[in-house]
Design an enzyme around this catalytic site. Structure first.
Site, PDB file in Angstrom:
ATOM      1  N   GLU A 287      -1.428  -3.591  -5.950  1.00  0.00           N
ATOM      2  CA  GLU A 287      -0.562  -3.622  -4.766  1.00  0.00           C
ATOM      3  C   GLU A 287      -1.302  -3.465  -3.443  1.00  0.00           C
ATOM      4  OE1 GLU A 287      -0.317  -1.476  -7.284  1.00  0.00           O
ATOM      5  OE2 GLU A 287       0.056   0.579  -6.591  1.00  0.00           O
ATOM      6  N   ASN A 288      -2.585  -3.104  -3.496  1.00  0.00           N
ATOM      7  CA  ASN A 288      -3.333  -3.054  -2.241  1.00  0.00           C
ATOM      8  C   ASN A 288      -3.755  -4.440  -1.774  1.00  0.00           C
ATOM      9  OD1 ASN A 288      -5.067  -2.920  -4.553  1.00  0.00           O
ATOM     10  ND2 ASN A 288      -6.773  -2.571  -3.161  1.00  0.00           N
TER      11      ASN A 288
END
Lengths: 237, 218
Positions: B47-48
């Site tokens: 998700e980064n």
């Protein structure tokens, strides 16, 4: 062909880049963990006599690097983040009540910054529905699913880090160092970009630019990048 | 015998569906990437800001600008793509991610999950977990069946602050595979050498036993 005078957002030094930052301001810092943080701006801010800052950043650095430097000097009054506590000083200040902490879901944080820079005052998201995050927030049902109202975030200053930039403030990020930087760049009244490579406008491939320079007010080439790795993990051969 | 963390990950890897996008949480879920069946193509999202995440780099090839959500150094596979955090959570909340595997401290029989906060202790935050659990099509929890005090992590109701409501579909523990149904927990598989009775005794809620109860094949 007519020649144009181009806008030039270059500042000569990091000190000029952070000029105007005052106590009690709201500041945004791009980066995920220690990846893609504005190292030079943070270092310079930690040397200024500025305090009671509200800092919006996904994380809060480590004890001796990143926003940990501002924490150590007690310059931060409030942190707005999704995940914190990779450093002891943060924990100490939080548990003693010296530091106010607002934790919000990571996607909500990203979208609140994006919204703040995009003229969207608030939006509904499913994240946090039915949890503590929902406390005191409006709930609406859309297509039988429940959502909570979240408000946009803006900052007096946003500090972002890019890989390459030009004199117009156009930015290109590298790897996963992009993360929150483009969103926070949009949400700052004054956005300061520090870059590893600064080139004259026109040299970057316009097809490859991630953040259009309109969102950036000041740009400079950072002197040194330590680029510390928080969790070095390797495949053993 | 209770499964090791790696064996839990190996069992979860059997849930991977060909040509799908998957988000793996920190801890046991990260290990799932080591056990992808050879005939299955999946892309891992972190998700980064990366889709097409590859294995950890070889020594000397670490890049500070390429990490996963656990801040570990990673590599990118051919065809990988990078994006900002807003686009990343558009993929997550917008239901474009097919499967999300998370760790948990507690799961309730209605599918509520608690994995972010222990009141009175240091609170580190929810990171992306609250976005992930409200939106992924399929949420699988990877965890030990009981905590360090021997208390069940499968409960009628979570006692810790929850991360999401009625979202977990399946739990893979060191003892069992349990599905969340409209009637609560359903035991579908037992770990090799683990008895039904042991699982019932380790579960602090009603447990329906599947008619076709199996022993896990690892």
């Amino acid at each position: 062909m007519k020649s144009f005078n181009m806008i030039n957002k270059t500042v000569a030094s990091v000190d000029e880049a952070i000029s105007g930052v005052k106590s009690n301001m709201v500041l945004m810092f791009g980066g995920f963990g220690l990846c893609g943080i504005a190292e030079n701006c943070i270092n310079a801010l930690s040397k200024k006599n500025i305090e009671s800052l509200t800092c919006i950043s996904n994380n809060a650095g480590v004890d001796d690097f990143g926003l940990g430097l501002l924490l150590k000097k007690r310059q931060i009054k409030k942190m707005i983040s999704s995940y914190v506590g990779e450093n002891d000083e943060f924990e100490r200040q939080m548990l003693s009540g010296e530091l106010e902490v607002e934790l919000i879901p990571q996607g909500t944080l990203a979208e609140r910054c994006r919204a703040g820079g995009s003229g969207i005052p608030a939006f509904f998201t499913p994240a946090g529905y039915g949890t503590e995050v929902q406390t005191d927030k409006e709930v609406r049902v859309f297509n039988k699913k429940k959502y909570i109202l979240e408000h946009a975030l803006n900052a007096d200053f946003s500090f972002v880090k890019a890989w390459k930039g030009d004199t117009l403030g156009n930015l290109i990020y590298k790897g996963t160092a992009r993360n929150f930087n483009p969103l926070m760049a949009m949400a700052g009244k004054t956005t300061v970009a520090e870059v590893e490579y600064l080139v004259p406008a026109g040299e970057l491939d316009l097809n490859q630019i991630h953040t259009p320079g309109i969102f950036v007010q000041r740009i400079f080439r950072g002197g040194v990048y330590e680029k510390r790795i928080e969790n070095r993990t390797i495949t053993k051969s | 015998m209770a499964l090791t963390k790696n064996e839990i990950a190996k069992r979860i890897a059997q849930e991977l569906v060909n040509n799908t996008y998957v988000n793996l949480g920190i801890g046991i879920p990260t290990l799932v990437a080591n056990h992808v069946p050879l005939d299955i193509n999946v892309e891992f999202q972190s998700e980064n800001g990366i889709l097409g995440m590859g294995p950890f780099p070889k020594e000397g090839k670490e890049d500070a600008d390429l990490i996963n959500a656990g801040k570990q150094t990673i590599t990118s596979l051919p065809g990988a793509v990078l994006f900002d955090s807003a686009v990343s959570f558009s993929m997550i909340r917008g239901n474009h991610i097919h499967l999300s595997v998370l760790g948990a401290m507690q799961v309730a029989e209605n599918g509520d999950i608690a994995n972010w906060k222990i009141p009175g202790k240091m609170v580190k935050g929810m990171g992306g977990a609250m976005d992930l659990v409200t939106s992924s099509n399929n949420i699988i929890v990877a965890m030990t069946h009981t905590n360090r005090l021997g208390q069940s992590k499968l409960l009628k109701r979570c006692t810790l602050p929850i991360t999401g409501v009625s979202c977990v579909k399946k739990i893979v523990t060191d003892l069992a595979v349990i599905e969340i149904t409209s009637k609560g927990f359903k035991l579908t598989e037992v770990a090799p050498g683990v008895s039904e009775e042991e699982i019932i005794n380790s579960t602090d809620a009603e447990l329906t036993i599947d008619k076709n109860l199996k022993t896990m094949v690892l």
